[in-house]
Design a protein around this motif. Structure first.
Motif, PDB file in Angstrom:
ATOM      1  N   THR A  28      36.026  64.020  64.134  1.00  0.00           N
ATOM      2  CA  THR A  28      36.832  63.056  63.478  1.00  0.00           C
ATOM      3  C   THR A  28      36.986  61.971  64.244  1.00  0.00           C
ATOM      4  N   GLU A  70      39.863  60.571  65.333  1.00  0.00           N
ATOM      5  CA  GLU A  70      40.830  60.964  66.511  1.00  0.00           C
ATOM      6  C   GLU A  70      40.279  61.301  67.378  1.00  0.00           C
ATOM      7  N   HIS A  83      41.597  60.677  51.439  1.00  0.00           N
ATOM      8  CA  HIS A  83      43.103  60.717  52.086  1.00  0.00           C
ATOM      9  C   HIS A  83      43.593  62.252  51.963  1.00  0.00           C
ATOM     10  N   PRO A  93      51.640  53.705  60.449  1.00  0.00           N
ATOM     11  CA  PRO A  93      50.659  54.580  60.894  1.00  0.00           C
ATOM     12  C   PRO A  93      50.018  54.436  62.168  1.00  0.00           C
ATOM     13  N   ALA A 140      40.754  54.982  60.349  1.00  0.00           N
ATOM     14  CA  ALA A 140      41.799  56.176  59.946  1.00  0.00           C
ATOM     15  C   ALA A 140      43.145  55.652  60.252  1.00  0.00           C
ATOM     16  N   LEU A 158      46.630  57.289  60.336  1.00  0.00           N
ATOM     17  CA  LEU A 158      47.486  58.453  60.607  1.00  0.00           C
ATOM     18  C   LEU A 158      48.753  58.516  60.442  1.00  0.00           C
ATOM     19  N   GLU A 162      49.916  62.783  57.137  1.00  0.00           N
ATOM     20  CA  GLU A 162      49.155  62.611  55.837  1.00  0.00           C
ATOM     21  C   GLU A 162      48.085  61.458  56.520  1.00  0.00           C
ATOM     22  N   GLU A 163      47.158  61.212  55.916  1.00  0.00           N
ATOM     23  CA  GLU A 163      45.804  60.344  56.541  1.00  0.00           C
ATOM     24  C   GLU A 163      45.308  59.752  55.453  1.00  0.00           C
ATOM     25  N   TYR A 198      41.575  57.052  55.013  1.00  0.00           N
ATOM     26  CA  TYR A 198      40.432  56.701  55.603  1.00  0.00           C
ATOM     27  C   TYR A 198      39.679  55.521  54.793  1.00  0.00           C
TER      28      TYR A 198
END
Length: 92
Positions: A3, A5, A27, A68, A78, A80, A85-86, A88
């Motif tokens: 990912t 992150e 998402h 975020p 990204a 976050l 919730e995410e 991209y």
């Protein structure tokens, strides 16, 4: 697949999106992230408005109830949210 992150040393602010041409990728939905007006294909982030913790991109194409954490790696951004919730984007 790793990912964003997992390979990011630092996060930045949502302002990194301004004037960038991006393409919606995917998402992780929830009640704090509204994507009802998300355009298909590539589009430019032209405005970012803050109302308290609420962030609105391009006059409402994306509405986030919380600011975020924003990470960028290898042409992928990204967003976050603290709610889990995410969102991209690919940078064009």
């Amino acid at each position: 697949m790793a990912t964003v992150e997992a390979h990011q040393d630092r996060s930045t602010g949502v302002e990194i999106l301004l004037e960038r041409r991006v393409r919606y990728q995917k998402h992780k939905p929830g009640k704090h992230l509204s994507l009802d007006r998300m355009p298909q294909g590539t589009f430019q982030i032209e405005s970012l408005t803050r109302f308290g913790e609420r962030i609105i991109l391009n006059d409402g194409i994306v509405v986030m109830e919380n600011a975020p954490t924003v990470m960028e790696r290898g042409g992928r951004i990204a967003l976050l949210l603290a709610t889990g919730e995410e969102l991209y984007f690919y940078v064009e």
